[in-house]
Enzyme design. Structure first.
Site, PDB file in Angstrom:
ATOM      1  N   SER A 150       0.828  -1.208   0.000  1.00 38.23           N
ATOM      2  CA  SER A 150       0.000   0.000   0.000  1.00 38.23           C
ATOM      3  C   SER A 150       0.863   1.258   0.000  1.00 38.23           C
ATOM      4  O   SER A 150       1.656   1.471  -0.902  1.00 38.23           O
ATOM      5  CB  SER A 150      -0.969  -0.040   1.180  1.00 38.23           C
ATOM      6  OG  SER A 150      -1.909   0.994   1.070  1.00 38.23           O
ATOM      7  N   ASP A 303      -2.274   6.379  -4.023  1.00 36.65           N
ATOM      8  CA  ASP A 303      -1.112   5.687  -3.472  1.00 36.65           C
ATOM      9  C   ASP A 303      -0.636   4.599  -4.444  1.00 36.65           C
ATOM     10  O   ASP A 303      -1.257   4.389  -5.493  1.00 36.65           O
ATOM     11  CB  ASP A 303      -1.421   5.133  -2.073  1.00 36.65           C
ATOM     12  CG  ASP A 303      -2.441   4.011  -2.077  1.00 36.65           C
ATOM     13  OD1 ASP A 303      -3.129   3.826  -3.092  1.00 36.65           O
ATOM     14  OD2 ASP A 303      -2.543   3.305  -1.059  1.00 36.65           O
ATOM     15  N   ASP A 305      -0.751   1.374  -4.867  1.00 26.28           N
ATOM     16  CA  ASP A 305      -1.637   0.329  -5.407  1.00 26.28           C
ATOM     17  C   ASP A 305      -3.022   0.867  -5.731  1.00 26.28           C
ATOM     18  O   ASP A 305      -3.940   0.106  -6.033  1.00 26.28           O
ATOM     19  CB  ASP A 305      -1.710  -0.872  -4.464  1.00 26.28           C
ATOM     20  CG  ASP A 305      -2.380  -0.566  -3.136  1.00 26.28           C
ATOM     21  OD1 ASP A 305      -2.187   0.551  -2.624  1.00 26.28           O
ATOM     22  OD2 ASP A 305      -3.089  -1.449  -2.605  1.00 26.28           O
ATOM     23  N   ASP A 307      -5.560   2.216  -4.143  1.00 27.77           N
ATOM     24  CA  ASP A 307      -6.799   1.993  -3.396  1.00 27.77           C
ATOM     25  C   ASP A 307      -7.158   3.192  -2.516  1.00 27.77           C
ATOM     26  O   ASP A 307      -8.284   3.302  -2.046  1.00 27.77           O
ATOM     27  CB  ASP A 307      -6.756   0.690  -2.588  1.00 27.77           C
ATOM     28  CG  ASP A 307      -5.667   0.644  -1.528  1.00 27.77           C
ATOM     29  OD1 ASP A 307      -4.859   1.584  -1.447  1.00 27.77           O
ATOM     30  OD2 ASP A 307      -5.618  -0.353  -0.779  1.00 27.77           O
TER      31      ASP A 307
END
Length: 577
Positions: A150, A303, A305, A307
């Site tokens: 993340s 960010d 990834d 999400d």
């Protein structure tokens, strides 16, 4: 400093076991340097496969992310799947983000699943986490894995495991997977030999399907058509968002997007930021600079990834201000419910979901619009669980959590910055079309429902001693809770670990309905709330503070906001953290 015997024993297992030459040489180098602190942190335990999977610093060792800890996790997940679905053809999807080694760890994951007779849908290049969740559901997979840490610093990587509904595992399956991983006590039990016939590449066909279904969710296409030249600045912060966010905005109808060039290329070193986290102001500096240059209406940043999304808007003095996760989440819910209401789409069967540490302003909005809301524990998997339980029974409009993660529509079971970026832009167009702005929509919301101000205080405690310190802090608050916070008496104590809510004045205890979790909530007589919880993914203890007051008019916002800021300081001082 000396190494503890148990740590030394694990080190010797790695030096003498079936591990590769480079790994053994790295360990020997640390021993030669007498780097006992590093060795202890790397080997004092096995990296815990938690309810969401793995996350940690990359490097050799049982407490690090590497080929062997990734392989062990995958073997355990394979064993769980083969036990749960005997005789069935099991399918699984795998994707990865832009982090260093994410592509390598994704390949290891595919190797092990394929060697266990599981059919792997393998994304041919980096993709956002929410698209993996979508792919699991669309392709009829029993599970999925995303290689990502993340928004953690560049030294980290991780492994997020998903169930058949596209959400992260919840009880009882999370424990079943963890048990299978824990049973693997030797690296020799891991099947690393890839079976090519069990690996199938996927990519652009899933992208387009996902984007088309997101676009179909749009509530205000007419407003977008009139405001299509809305000036949007977007940064993927060197992550996966670049693959889909610009396309999603284009498909929604926006024609004036500026991508922050310096942060557009995926790069696991995240060279322009200290932390690739849209919650951090510094991560948005380049985007804000570009926004000032072109006088943008909206700034978006995702960010690695994709999400989570952070946003900035212009205030009434022409300055760009960052909105926090509670503000953005509240604005989104208010917009969605308002737009659904205006279009006559609210039937009484809709619902929204938030977490217990997310602003209660969202509850106030839902109550005013007569829409059902649900509270869950922290972590989007719990929101996904509610969605799966209500699938086919009620209509999910949207939901989110204060940590910059939101979801609109039921295409996935995780927070989704791709759909969120599209809807934040749609929301901005909606209010601009009415002669307003997102900032003024925020103030109008506060006047209508109350001014809620939240702040998150995170204390980092690294390594073995840090974990012990965090545990001691939670025990202190559990056994000796404060009597007052910010000048107001504690009215209610909620202990989610014990599953008990206590009325302080009467001493009456009632059961909490949510699953057990190491969270404490202090609620004062004046409506302030403080939640304390250790992070499940980082070496941190987090304190969420929420205060509120009525706001008579927009002109009084700055003064009222400052007073609530002082109140938060007083509350945190009383906590002595």
């Amino acid at each position: 400093m000396q190494l503890e015997q148990a740590t030394l024993s694990t080190i010797n297992e790695w030096l003498n076991g079936n591990y590769d030459k480079n790994t053994k040489e790295e360990i020997k180098s640390l021993l030669d340097k007498e780097a006992f602190t590093d060795l202890t942190d790397s080997f004092y335990r096995s990296l815990e496969f938690g309810t969401g999977g793995l996350r940690g610093i990359m490097g050799p060792g049982s407490n690090r992310i590497n080929k062997y800890t990734i392989g062990t996790a995958t073997q355990g997940l394979s064993n769980y799947l083969n036990n749960k679905y005997p005789g069935e053809k099991i399918k699984i999807a795998i994707a990865h983000d832009s982090r260093n080694n994410s592509d390598y760890f994704a390949k290891i994951t595919a190797d092990v699943f394929s060697a266990n007779g599981i059919h792997v849908y393998f994304f041919s290049a980096l993709r956002p986490t929410p698209e993996l969740s979508f792919a699991i559901r669309h392709l009829g997979c029993k599970s999925g894995v995303m290689l990502t840490a993340s928004h953690n610093p560049k030294e980290y990587n991780g492994y997020k495991a998903y169930g058949a509904d596209g959400g992260q595992f919840t009880s009882p399956d999370d424990s079943m997977v963890m048990d299978e991983v824990a049973k693997i006590t030797s690296i020799d039990a891991v099947k690393f030999d890839r079976v090519d016939s069990n690996v199938e590449l996927i990519g652009e066909e899933i992208d387009q399907l996902y984007l088309d279904k997101i676009t179909a969710l749009s509530v205000s296409p007419d407003a977008i058509a009139r405001q299509k030249d809305l000036k949007i600045v977007y940064s993927p912060i060197h992550g996966t968002g670049i693959t889909l966010v610009p396309k999603a905005l284009e498909q929604f109808g926006f024609t004036n997007l500026t991508v922050v060039e310096e942060q557009s290329k995926p790069d696991g070193n995240f060279p322009t930021v200290v932390y690739p986290n849209p919650e951090e102001k510094d991560a948005l500096n380049l985007a804000l600079k570009k926004a000032q240059e072109i006088d943008a209406d909206l700034v978006l940043a995702t960010d690695p990834d994709a999400d989570r999304v952070g946003i900035a808007v212009k205030n009434n003095d022409g300055e760009f201000v960052l909105l926090n996760g509670n503000q953005t989440g509240s604005l989104l819910i208010n917009y969605l419910l308002t737009a659904w209401q205006e279009k006559g789409k609210l039937t009484g069967n809709e619902y929204i979901v938030k977490t217990i540490v997310t602003s209660n302003l969202i509850e106030a909005i839902a109550e005013a619009k007569n829409v059902t809301y649900y509270n869950t524990l922290t972590g989007f998997k719990w929101i996904g669980q509610v969605m799966t339980q209500l699938e086919g029974k009620k209509t999910f409009i949207g939901g989110g959590e204060e940590s910059y993660g939101y979801l609109i529509g039921d295409l996935v079971r995780d927070k989704d910055a791709v759909v969120s970026c599209a809807f934040i832009a749609e929301m901005t167009a909606f209010y601009k079309d009415k002669g307003s702005s997102l900032y003024n929509a925020l103030l109008d919301m506060y006047v209508e429902y109350g001014l809620y101000k939240e702040e998150l205080v995170s204390i980092t405690k690294k390594g073995k001693t840090g974990a012990e310190d965090i545990k001691a802090m939670m025990e202190k608050f559990r056994n000796n809770p404060p009597a007052t916070l910010g000048g107001s008496k504690i009215k209610t104590l909620k202990d989610y670990e014990l599953g008990v809510q206590t009325d302080i004045k009467s001493g009456v205890k009632t059961d909490l309905e949510l699953p057990k979790s190491d969270v404490l909530q202090f609620i004062t007589e004046d409506g302030s709330i403080v939640s304390a919880r250790p992070s499940g993914t980082e070496p941190k203890i987090k304190f969420y503070c929420s205060v509120n007051a009525a706001l008579e008019n927009k002109a009084g916002f700055k003064e009222a906001d400052a007073k609530l800021g002082d109140k938060i300081k007083a509350v945190m001082n009383d906590l002595e953290v």
